[in-house]
Enzyme design. Structure first.
Site, short mmCIF file in Angstrom:
data_model
loop_
_atom_site.label_atom_id
_atom_site.label_comp_id
_atom_site.label_asym_id
_atom_site.label_seq_id
_atom_site.Cartn_x
_atom_site.Cartn_y
_atom_site.Cartn_z
N HIS A 477 0.65 -1.30 0.09
CA HIS A 477 -0.08 -0.01 -0.05
C HIS A 477 0.93 1.26 -0.10
CE1 HIS A 477 -3.68 2.27 0.94
NE2 HIS A 477 -2.74 3.31 1.60
N GLU A 478 1.83 1.33 1.01
CA GLU A 478 2.72 2.35 0.99
C GLU A 478 3.49 2.71 -0.12
OE1 GLU A 478 1.91 4.78 3.14
OE2 GLU A 478 0.52 3.59 4.43
N HIS A 484 3.71 6.61 -6.94
CA HIS A 484 2.88 7.60 -7.69
C HIS A 484 3.76 8.80 -7.66
CE1 HIS A 484 -1.29 9.72 -7.18
NE2 HIS A 484 -0.67 9.64 -8.44
#
Length: 697
Positions: A477-478, A484
């Site tokens: 997730h991180e 991104h």
């Protein structure tokens, strides 16, 4: 100021071959041991993040002063008659100048183990905040920006320029700069008050509850921390196998606190007044502007449609938990809110036989990093290169530094990985932007720098760091947030990477959880740290299904949280206390009844952090599911679709309106009904996985 050498890793291969993961790769070996600094005897201290001024804490004074001087020069340029470049370029450089100090200082303030650094960083944060406050009230600066954006600039602008210019204008107007002086001053006062009230409320959410031991039923007090004749209750004790202990903890820990109620009420009233002074009908309307779902009515439609679709499915979950409770604790009452976490974990353990003892040996940190590296090579043609850390570059000795390198584009940026738990470290898993990417005046690109912070067990002499399945999900997730930041090549840092609308910012990170839960992906890296054997198909199916156990009721709980957040930040005055409003909302949005004389909203710090945007997680989840279904479900390693995802989605950061981005990339109407239907189908799909494993167990 960033040292030039920081932008070049000590070793960067010119071309990266696309190969499968070996056992074990140099990357895996590096992350399966603690970092080992390789300093030369005469190695020079390069300063935190390679900033030469930060070889000592006093360096924060220097970078702070440089920030002030540069900002003043840029303001003069913006207000001058001799300006020869786009106004939005000047504003973005102002923003970048401030953010490079503020973001770095904020991270060091909260994360550095030495008090002198934390204090110096805090002072730097305060200085930058003061500059920002002055800028937000600089009417002359606002007017020249407004004229350039609305009337036309001295240099021809693009759609991206105009979009980012509008974002800067909105940031100004959030502070009421366009309002009469008296009203503008009131907005400033309200913002100060909201900040203070928010800090007070968050502090109160974690305060333990202390009661006399003799007020508890006999033997129940033994389940809690005691101090002679008093009992300290600091959590909900959801893992206790005593139904009475769970009930007592819930009712005591969540008992209404008049002081917290007063703070929350004042906070919500102040936010409502702020929204209305700025020309909106409510604070929610103000908060949602520019989002994927951008009106309170649309958010309510989304929540109502989704809740209606899954209500019966959530009730089935509660019925299953009710049967478990009656089997284990016959005669102690019906299923209640304090039982849900306990029986969810109990069912996961008994039905799917998923335990950390069984699974963690297959998830060494090195294996997981290998898995991420393999995935990123397949999708984007990039490699994670473990790089040497120079003296003074990091705030702690066990921090890794990753260079993110593309096979043809070269170095894309750096990810500092602070992954191990330690005393005094925040227990929140999170991603920090230290420096955003942007196009520089000379045509080069300012490389992004981020920090990935987790709380994993440190390696021991007998084994590497072994992750639980939940830790693996958090790592992926991180890393989604980090990528991104790395994969975008936005022109402006104001919209780089995760600097986009809240209800889109979680899309890349939630999408990474789909990869972490795909059997084809897990097969490529989940290997026993001793035997090197892969996980069996039976283990993989049980693990992936267990992640979605009782997904309908869990989703309904998130809907309820989002709904109460919207009601609190919607029409005012509220119809009663915040607890009265909570009880009414719970009847409409959650399948279990409100527990009298409790007020869990007074422990819900997300009301401050999100403020009318808690729904964002659900919308991001819907968009992530649509991306997975459209582009990666058939082939999670598709280079063609990975490149398209980077180019048409990640690459924009916040430089394209999220509605338009979703519409163009997914070819769907970005509406409440479409997102609600997507989540319904996602839940159906996951429930099918759960039912299949239970049927075959």
């Amino acid at each position: 100021m960033i040292r030039n050498s920081l932008l070049t890793p000590r070793f960067v291969p010119r071309h990266i071959a696309r190969v499968h993961v070996s056992i074990w790769s140099p990357l895996a070996e590096a992350f399966n041991t603690l970092p080992s600094p390789k300093y030369q005897i005469k190695s020079k201290n390069v300063g935190l993040f390679g900033v030469p001024e930060l070889t000592t804490a006093k360096g924060f004074f220097d970078i702070k002063q440089d920030c002030v001087l540069k900002t003043n020069g840029l303001i003069s340029e913006a207000l001058s008659n001799w300006r020869a470049r786009k106004m939005v370029e000047i504003f973005d450089e102002i923003s970048d100048t401030l953010c490079k100090v503020a973001d770095l200082a904020e991270f060091i303030r909260s994360s550095h183990p030495h008090e002198e650094y934390s204090y110096a960083a805090q002072v730097a944060c305060a200085t930058v905040s003061g500059i920002v406050e002055k800028l937000n009230t600089n009417i002359e600066l606002y007017e020249v920006l407004k004229n350039a954006v609305r009337q036309g600039d001295v240099v021809k602008t693009t759609d991206v320029d105009n979009h980012v210019g509008e974002l800067f204008l909105f940031d100004f107007e959030q502070c009421g700069i366009h309002l009469p002086e008296e009203t503008r001053n009131k907005v400033v006062q309200l913002n100060d008050s909201i900040l203070t009230l928010g800090q007070q409320f968050v502090s109160g959410t974690a305060t333990p509850r202390v009661i006399k031991k003799d007020l508890l039923p006999p033997n129940v007090g033994n389940f809690f921390m005691t101090d002679s004749d008093k009992v300290v209750i600091s959590s909900l004790y959801t893992d206790s196998n005593s139904p009475l202990a769970r009930e007592m903890a819930y009712k005591i820990f969540l008992h209404p606190d008049p002081n917290q109620e007063q703070i929350l009420s004042h906070l919500l009233q102040s936010r409502d007044e702020l929204g209305k002074l700025c020309g909106f009908n409510s604070y929610s309307e103000r908060a949602l502007k520019g989002s994927t779902i951008d009106t309170p009515d649309s958010v309510k439609e989304f929540l109502d449609k989704l809740n209606s679709e899954i209500w019966d499915m959530a009730q089935n979950d509660f019925d299953c938990m009710e049967k478990l409770k009656q089997t284990e604790c016959m005669g102690v009452g019906p299923l209640a809110s304090w039982d849900v976490p306990y029986f969810t974990q109990s069912a996961k353990k008994n039905w799917f036989r998923v335990s950390s003892k069984e699974y963690s040996p297959y998830f060494s940190l090195g294996a997981c990093m290998d898995g991420l590296n393999m995935l990123f090579q397949s999708l984007y043609g990039i490699q994670l290169v473990n790089s040497d850390v120079e003296p003074g570059e990091c705030w702690y000795t066990d921090v890794y530094k990753l260079a993110v390198v593309h096979e043809t584009e070269g170095l894309l940026g750096y990810i500092y990985c602070d992954l191990y738990e330690r005393t005094g470290k925040s227990n929140q898993d999170c991603h920090f932007t230290i420096r955003g990417g942007r196009q520089l005046r000379d045509g080069s690109y300012q490389l992004p720098i981020v920090v990935l912070m987790l709380n994993l067990p440190a390696p021991r002499w007998s084994s590497p760091s072994l992750l639980t399945p939940n830790m693996v999900d958090n790592l992926f997730h991180e890393m989604g947030h980090a990528m991104h930041s790395m994969l975008g090549r936005t022109q402006y840092q104001h919209v780089t990477g995760t600097r986009c609308s809240t209800d889109f910012a979680e899309v890349p990170s939630i999408l990474m959880e789909y990869f972490a839960s795909d059997i084809r992906v897990l097969k490529r890296f989940a290997r026993h740290f001793q035997t090197k054997q892969p996980m069996t198909d039976d283990m993989l199916h049980r693990l992936c299904a267990s992640k979605h156990l009782f997904i309908s009721s869990e989703t309904q709980l998130q809907i309820f949280y989002a709904a109460i957040d919207q009601v609190y930040h919607g029409k005012h005055p509220l119809s009663g206390s915040t607890t009265d409003v909570l009880a009414t909302t719970q009847r409409n949005y959650y399948g279990l009844p409100y527990v009298p004389n409790t007020a869990w909203q007074l422990r819900f710090s997300h009301l401050v952090v999100y403020g009318a945007k808690y729904y964002s997680y659900l919308v991001s989840r819907a968009v992530a599911y649509l991306i997975w279904k459209t582009y990666f479900e058939k082939d999670p390693f598709s280079r063609e679709n990975g490149e398209r995802y980077r180019r048409e989605c990640l690459g924009f950061g916040g430089g394209k309106h999220p509605k338009k981005l979703v519409e163009d990339f997914l070819k769907v109407d970005p509406s409440a009904s479409v997102f609600a239907k997507a989540l319904y189908h996602e839940i159906e799909h996951h429930q099918g996985q759960v039912d299949l494993v239970i049927k075959n167990k």
